[in-house]
Design an enzyme around this catalytic site. Structure first.
Site, PDB file in Angstrom:
ATOM      1  N   ASP A 159       0.803  -1.264   0.076  1.00 60.76           N
ATOM      2  CA  ASP A 159       0.017  -0.035  -0.196  1.00 60.76           C
ATOM      3  C   ASP A 159       0.809   1.369  -0.071  1.00 60.76           C
ATOM      4  O   ASP A 159       0.730   2.256  -0.681  1.00 60.76           O
ATOM      5  CB  ASP A 159      -0.751   0.080   1.398  1.00 60.76           C
ATOM      6  CG  ASP A 159      -1.644  -1.241   1.423  1.00 60.76           C
ATOM      7  OD1 ASP A 159      -2.346  -1.580   0.522  1.00 60.76           O
ATOM      8  OD2 ASP A 159      -1.485  -2.014   2.482  1.00 60.76           O
ATOM      9  N   ARG A 162       2.464   1.855  -3.302  1.00 63.10           N
ATOM     10  CA  ARG A 162       1.232   2.083  -4.402  1.00 63.10           C
ATOM     11  C   ARG A 162       1.043   3.571  -4.061  1.00 63.10           C
ATOM     12  O   ARG A 162       0.896   4.359  -5.097  1.00 63.10           O
ATOM     13  CB  ARG A 162      -0.020   1.274  -3.879  1.00 63.10           C
ATOM     14  CG  ARG A 162      -0.033  -0.081  -4.544  1.00 63.10           C
ATOM     15  CD  ARG A 162      -1.143  -0.869  -4.006  1.00 63.10           C
ATOM     16  NE  ARG A 162      -1.269  -2.222  -4.778  1.00 63.10           N
ATOM     17  CZ  ARG A 162      -1.994  -3.258  -4.167  1.00 63.10           C
ATOM     18  NH1 ARG A 162      -2.710  -2.870  -2.876  1.00 63.10           N
ATOM     19  NH2 ARG A 162      -2.142  -4.439  -5.041  1.00 63.10           N
ATOM     20  N   HIS A 187      -4.522  -3.147   6.462  1.00 56.28           N
ATOM     21  CA  HIS A 187      -4.442  -3.352   5.195  1.00 56.28           C
ATOM     22  C   HIS A 187      -5.651  -3.854   4.549  1.00 56.28           C
ATOM     23  O   HIS A 187      -5.828  -5.155   4.347  1.00 56.28           O
ATOM     24  CB  HIS A 187      -3.229  -4.459   5.160  1.00 56.28           C
ATOM     25  CG  HIS A 187      -3.497  -5.200   3.540  1.00 56.28           C
ATOM     26  ND1 HIS A 187      -2.931  -4.349   2.633  1.00 56.28           N
ATOM     27  CD2 HIS A 187      -3.747  -6.280   2.998  1.00 56.28           C
ATOM     28  CE1 HIS A 187      -3.159  -5.029   1.404  1.00 56.28           C
ATOM     29  NE2 HIS A 187      -3.711  -6.205   1.531  1.00 56.28           N
TER      30      HIS A 187
HETATM   31  P1  NAX Z   1      -2.029 -18.344  -3.935  1.00 52.94           P
HETATM   32  O1  NAX Z   1      -3.340 -18.984  -3.619  1.00 52.94           O
HETATM   33  O2  NAX Z   1      -1.590 -18.326  -5.265  1.00 52.94           O
HETATM   34  O3  NAX Z   1      -1.145 -19.315  -3.035  1.00 52.94           O
HETATM   35  C1  NAX Z   1      -1.410 -19.522  -1.540  1.00 52.94           C
HETATM   36  C2  NAX Z   1      -0.632 -20.578  -1.305  1.00 52.94           C
HETATM   37  O4  NAX Z   1      -0.912 -20.958   0.074  1.00 52.94           O
HETATM   38  C3  NAX Z   1      -1.163 -21.954  -1.974  1.00 52.94           C
HETATM   39  O5  NAX Z   1      -0.135 -22.730  -2.628  1.00 52.94           O
HETATM   40  C4  NAX Z   1      -1.533 -22.598  -0.680  1.00 52.94           C
HETATM   41  O6  NAX Z   1      -1.551 -24.081  -0.880  1.00 52.94           O
HETATM   42  C5  NAX Z   1      -0.646 -22.273   0.351  1.00 52.94           C
HETATM   43  N1  NAX Z   1      -1.318 -22.504   1.541  1.00 52.94           N
HETATM   44  C6  NAX Z   1      -2.539 -22.649   2.187  1.00 52.94           C
HETATM   45  N2  NAX Z   1      -2.568 -22.914   3.362  1.00 52.94           N
HETATM   46  C7  NAX Z   1      -1.456 -23.023   3.960  1.00 52.94           C
HETATM   47  C8  NAX Z   1      -0.659 -23.530   5.047  1.00 52.94           C
HETATM   48  N3  NAX Z   1      -1.768 -23.647   6.273  1.00 52.94           N
HETATM   49  N4  NAX Z   1       0.436 -23.644   5.350  1.00 52.94           N
HETATM   50  C9  NAX Z   1       1.226 -23.347   4.364  1.00 52.94           C
HETATM   51  N5  NAX Z   1       0.693 -23.099   2.871  1.00 52.94           N
HETATM   52  C10 NAX Z   1      -0.525 -22.806   2.888  1.00 52.94           C
HETATM   53  O7  NAX Z   1      -2.257 -17.106  -3.243  1.00 52.94           O
HETATM   54  P2  NAX Z   1      -1.131 -15.714  -3.360  1.00 52.94           P
HETATM   55  O8  NAX Z   1      -1.635 -15.057  -4.641  1.00 52.94           O
HETATM   56  O9  NAX Z   1       0.031 -16.188  -3.256  1.00 52.94           O
HETATM   57  O10 NAX Z   1      -1.474 -14.731  -2.082  1.00 52.94           O
HETATM   58  C11 NAX Z   1      -1.418 -15.211  -0.858  1.00 52.94           C
HETATM   59  C12 NAX Z   1      -1.737 -14.283   0.163  1.00 52.94           C
HETATM   60  O11 NAX Z   1      -1.404 -13.071   0.125  1.00 52.94           O
HETATM   61  C13 NAX Z   1      -3.543 -14.191   0.131  1.00 52.94           C
HETATM   62  O12 NAX Z   1      -3.901 -14.285   1.568  1.00 52.94           O
HETATM   63  C14 NAX Z   1      -3.583 -12.858  -0.388  1.00 52.94           C
HETATM   64  O13 NAX Z   1      -4.897 -12.245   0.018  1.00 52.94           O
HETATM   65  C15 NAX Z   1      -2.440 -11.973   0.127  1.00 52.94           C
HETATM   66  N6  NAX Z   1      -2.077 -10.718  -0.288  1.00 52.94           N
HETATM   67  C16 NAX Z   1      -1.624  -9.871   0.626  1.00 52.94           C
HETATM   68  C17 NAX Z   1      -1.211  -8.727   0.227  1.00 52.94           C
HETATM   69  C18 NAX Z   1      -0.723  -7.432   1.427  1.00 52.94           C
HETATM   70  O14 NAX Z   1      -0.501  -6.549   0.909  1.00 52.94           O
HETATM   71  N7  NAX Z   1      -0.695  -7.723   2.802  1.00 52.94           N
HETATM   72  C19 NAX Z   1      -1.400  -8.179  -1.174  1.00 52.94           C
HETATM   73  C20 NAX Z   1      -1.028  -9.497  -2.115  1.00 52.94           C
HETATM   74  C21 NAX Z   1      -2.157 -10.453  -1.635  1.00 52.94           C
HETATM   75  O15 NAX Z   1      -3.563 -10.144  -1.919  1.00 52.94           O
END
Ligand code: NAX
Length: 328
Positions: A159, A162, A187
């Site tokens: 953020d 951005r 966030h």
């Molecule tokens: P993806 O769905 O591509 O990848 C998530 C991965 O986490 C998957 O491979 C899944 O198998 C794994 N996973 C799920 N549960 C798990 C656990 N208990 N232990 C280990 N691995 C586990 O998501 P992605 O696009 O990589 O985003 C990940 C997270 O970042 C999401 O929650 C998303 O909302 C968050 N974000 C946060 C941002 C921020 O600024 N704080 C911005 C970007 C993003 O949206």
């Protein structure tokens, strides 16, 4: 030669993980002279894809990368971790209520916090990226009573970056001319990007912009809703920019902010600026020698006060909801 730093990344097989791991391994997280060992944590369904990513990491022959291990057990994944990037989370799916989302993530971040408590290195630093990031960080922190609370942080650096970029576009400044911008609060869509203390080439940013309507109706919503705009354009959520912000967050935490500048981090509140103690909220911080401090003494005008309070109120609600669920 230096002992490698153990970096645990959860959600390693996800899209942020894919954008993140190669930059960690090439020295961008900690420094060009710091060797690293990667510990990838996934769920069983993600193990095979994580192995594929590890094969590609091998194929880069990164000079600083001293090992890669892959786990589906958090107790092993966080063993000896000096830095933990908690990226994997349960996304909100259609029809899911907030309570469902918080409890699903509690099922991830509570055991991970407990595993960090039991197995991480004494100097562990944690960054939570997985949403709802601030409250997930709070859940993990509560499950790790032996780790100093301030080691649990949540990412608002995306953020922050951005907001810098939008401000540079509006004013024709270079991004490197913009200092002291602050993201306050959660966030989420309630976050407040504050330009009243920011500087553009040494001049007060709010005065340079001189357009409160633009701030209220364009700048703030553009920054706060940028994640949704990326999904709309790309058909997938921010990944490379999120990974870049995670790199920035940890790099700044470890290596320090520049003189005269600060950054934004979601950190446990000490009560500064009227933010209730304990909630994980974004603040302006300076960093030095691996520690951060909240920038004190900023004058908060009415415009800012209302917006900080609204975002903090949302964090208090989230805290109360996870407390209700027995996650704190
Ligand atoms: P993806 O769905 O591509 O990848 C998530 C991965 O986490 C998957 O491979 C899944 O198998 C794994 N996973 C799920 N549960 C798990 C656990 N208990 N232990 C280990 N691995 C586990 O998501 P992605 O696009 O990589 O985003 C990940 C997270 O970042 C999401 O929650 C998303 O909302 C968050 N974000 C946060 C941002 C921020 O600024 N704080 C911005 C970007 C993003 O949206």
């Amino acid at each position: 030669t230096r002992t490698p730093v153990n970096v645990t990344v959860t959600g390693a097989a996800g899209q942020i993980g894919y954008a993140l791991l190669f930059r960690i391994a090439s020295g961008h997280l900690l420094g060009a002279d710091v060797p690293v060992k990667l510990r990838l944590l996934e769920i069983p369904q993600g193990m095979k894809a994580a192995e594929g990513t590890a094969m590609e990491l091998d194929d880069c022959a990164f000079p600083l990368l001293k090992g890669i291990d892959i786990f589906d057990d958090p107790n092993k994944g966080f063993e000896g971790a000096n830095v933990a990037l908690l990226v994997g989370a349960r996304p909100r799916t259609a029809g899911m209520e907030r309570g469902d989302l918080l409890s699903a993530n509690g099922g991830i971040f509570k055991p991970q916090g407990a595993a960090i408590n039991a197995h991480a290195a004494d100097d562990i630093k944690v960054l939570v990226v997985g949403n709802p990031a601030n409250t997930n960080a709070l859940i993990a922190q509560a499950a790790a009573p032996d780790v100093p609370a301030e080691r649990f942080t949540a990412m608002t650096r995306l953020d922050h970056n951005r907001a810098i970029s939008q401000l540079a576009k509006k004013t024709g400044a270079d991004v490197t001319d913009i200092k002291r911008l602050t993201i306050w609060g959660n966030h989420s869509a309630t976050q407040y990007p504050d330009v009243f203390h920011a500087e553009i080439a040494g001049k007060n940013a709010a005065e340079v912009v001189n357009d409160e309507l633009w701030l209220a109706d364009t700048f703030i919503p553009t920054v706060a809703k940028r994640g949704a705009a990326i999904i709309d354009a790309r058909g997938a959520s921010s990944a490379a920019s999120a990974a870049n912000a995670a790199i920035d967050h940890v790099h700044t935490w470890v290596n320090g902010t520049a003189a005269g500048d600060w950054t934004s981090m979601g950190i446990p509140s000490d009560g500064s600026y009227g933010v209730p103690e304990g909630i994980i909220s974004s603040f302006p911080v300076t960093t030095k020698d691996g520690k951060y401090e909240i920038v004190q003494g900023l004058d908060i005008n009415e415009f800012s006060r209302a917006r900080i309070d609204a975002s903090v109120a949302e964090l208090v609600e989230e805290r109360d909801a996870v407390r209700e669920l027995g996650l704190l």
